[in-house]
Scaffold this active site. Structure first.
Site, PDB file in Angstrom:
ATOM      1  N   GLU A 153       0.868  -1.183   0.000  1.00 47.40           N
ATOM      2  CA  GLU A 153       0.000   0.000   0.000  1.00 47.40           C
ATOM      3  C   GLU A 153       0.904   1.232   0.000  1.00 47.40           C
ATOM      4  OE1 GLU A 153      -2.421   0.581   3.574  1.00 47.40           O
ATOM      5  OE2 GLU A 153      -3.858   1.766   2.421  1.00 47.40           O
ATOM      6  N   LYS A 203      -9.664   1.757  -2.698  1.00 42.87           N
ATOM      7  CA  LYS A 203      -9.981   1.301  -1.327  1.00 42.87           C
ATOM      8  C   LYS A 203     -11.421   1.668  -0.969  1.00 42.87           C
ATOM      9  CE  LYS A 203      -7.590   1.519   3.197  1.00 42.87           C
ATOM     10  NZ  LYS A 203      -6.358   2.087   3.806  1.00 42.87           N
ATOM     11  N   CYS A 243      -5.757  -3.035   2.552  1.00 43.69           N
ATOM     12  CA  CYS A 243      -5.535  -2.817   3.983  1.00 43.69           C
ATOM     13  C   CYS A 243      -6.809  -2.906   4.834  1.00 43.69           C
ATOM     14  CB  CYS A 243      -4.822  -1.480   4.177  1.00 43.69           C
ATOM     15  SG  CYS A 243      -3.925  -1.412   5.743  1.00 43.69           S
TER      16      CYS A 243
HETATM   17  N1  LIG Z   1      -3.964   1.309   7.363  1.00 44.04           N
HETATM   18  C1  LIG Z   1      -5.131   0.710   7.198  1.00 44.04           C
HETATM   19  O1  LIG Z   1      -5.832   0.934   6.241  1.00 44.04           O
HETATM   20  C2  LIG Z   1      -5.650  -0.301   8.163  1.00 44.04           C
HETATM   21  C3  LIG Z   1      -5.016  -0.537   9.467  1.00 44.04           C
HETATM   22  O2  LIG Z   1      -3.909  -0.133   9.775  1.00 44.04           O
HETATM   23  C4  LIG Z   1      -5.828  -1.321  10.414  1.00 44.04           C
HETATM   24  O3  LIG Z   1      -6.938  -1.754  10.057  1.00 44.04           O
HETATM   25  O4  LIG Z   1      -5.406  -1.507  11.552  1.00 44.04           O
END
Ligand SMILES: NC(=O)CC(=O)C(=O)O
Length: 279
Positions: A45, A114, A155
């Site tokens: 990401e 996302k 994520c």
């Molecule tokens: N960074 C993200 O999108 C998600 C995350 O760090 C988490 O769900 O904990």
């Protein structure tokens, strides 16, 4: 007949504030991963930018743009399927956290924004509000390879099991989540969520994090991982820059699914999953 095994490389890139440096190192590591025999290479990401709401407007690009042009060339030069982690994307005056996928001919074959923005507030630990600068995507995305169909999300999306279930129902045997968990949620939830999604859906789950930079404003957990359909971790990085390789054995997906046939044992008479997305 489709090959029943292929090799995946999870590239845990060390991301800095210097975009050109990030692109150059990503390109070098993609070649290295291909040289190591990978058929599918995946980046983290936010691979071209530090992860933080104040950075997204500065690093955002159109697609196609500088970063995705590099990805297209790297996929073509190295003849691999390439999941380009994610980048901040600008489109129509809005910003998105967007992942692009290229085939070995260098053609863009998928684009995912996302869907669930990372808006959390864990008292005394971490507050992060992606929605301060980003807008959410509204579509789900799978792509085809000669090996299997792959489901793509980013994520925080891993915390929403319905999305993984929909991808499974669409025929995926591998789910990929470029992601940057942090020093609070990483140790608590990163591996647990991956193993949960893999076991629930009896498929492979891969996550790709940036390497940890203790000096960054957002410190990523690292530990890019591949989990198999039995829920076991089959490959896992530490927290520094590295490439993790693993075979993905699709016959094992079939074996697990036929040994414990949960997908045929659902009780549609008492609950159901609804796929409302347009794509
Ligand atoms: N960074 C993200 O999108 C998600 C995350 O760090 C988490 O769900 O904990």
């Amino acid at each position: 007949m489709a090959a029943s095994k292929f090799k995946i490389a999870l590239v845990q890139l060390f991301v800095t504030a210097n975009k050109s440096e990030n692109l150059a190192r990503a390109s070098k590591l993609i070649s290295q991963a291909a040289g190591g025999g990978a058929n599918l290479v995946a980046l983290p990401e936010c691979f071209n930018s530090p992860y933080g709401t104040k950075y997204f407007p500065e690093y955002a690009e159109k697609i196609p743009g500088e970063s995705t042009n590099m990805l297209a060339k790297a996929a073509k030069d190295n003849k691999v399927f390439l999941v380009g982690g994610s980048i901040p994307e600008e489109d129509g005056g809005k910003l998105y956290n967007t992942s692009t996928v290229f085939n070995p001919e260098g053609e863009l074959i998928a684009k995912f924004r996302k869907v669930h923005l990372f808006d959390i507030d864990v008292p005394g630990k971490i507050r992060f509000q992606e929605s301060e600068t980003l807008s959410p995507g509204s579509g789900l995305v799978t792509f085809d390879t000669p090996y299997c169909k792959v489901g793509l999300a980013i994520c925080y999306d891993i915390r929403f099991p319905e999305l993984a279930q929909i991808y499974t129902r669409r025929g995926c045997k591998l789910l990929l989540y470029p992601g940057a968990f942090n020093m609070t949620t990483g140790p608590a939830h990163w591996e647990l969520l991956q193993r949960g999604r893999a076991l629930d859906n009896q498929l492979y789950v891969g996550t790709i994090s940036p390497a940890r930079d203790e000096k960054a404003s957002y410190v990523a957990w690292g530990h890019s991982t591949l989990v198999n359909p039995w829920g076991e971790v089959v490959a896992k990085a530490g927290h520094e820059e590295e490439i993790v390789y693993s075979d993905v054995d699709l016959s094992y997906v079939d074996e697990v699914r036929s040994s414990i046939p949960t997908s045929n044992q659902r009780r549609a008479d008492i609950y159901k999953l609804q796929d409302m997305s347009q794509n």
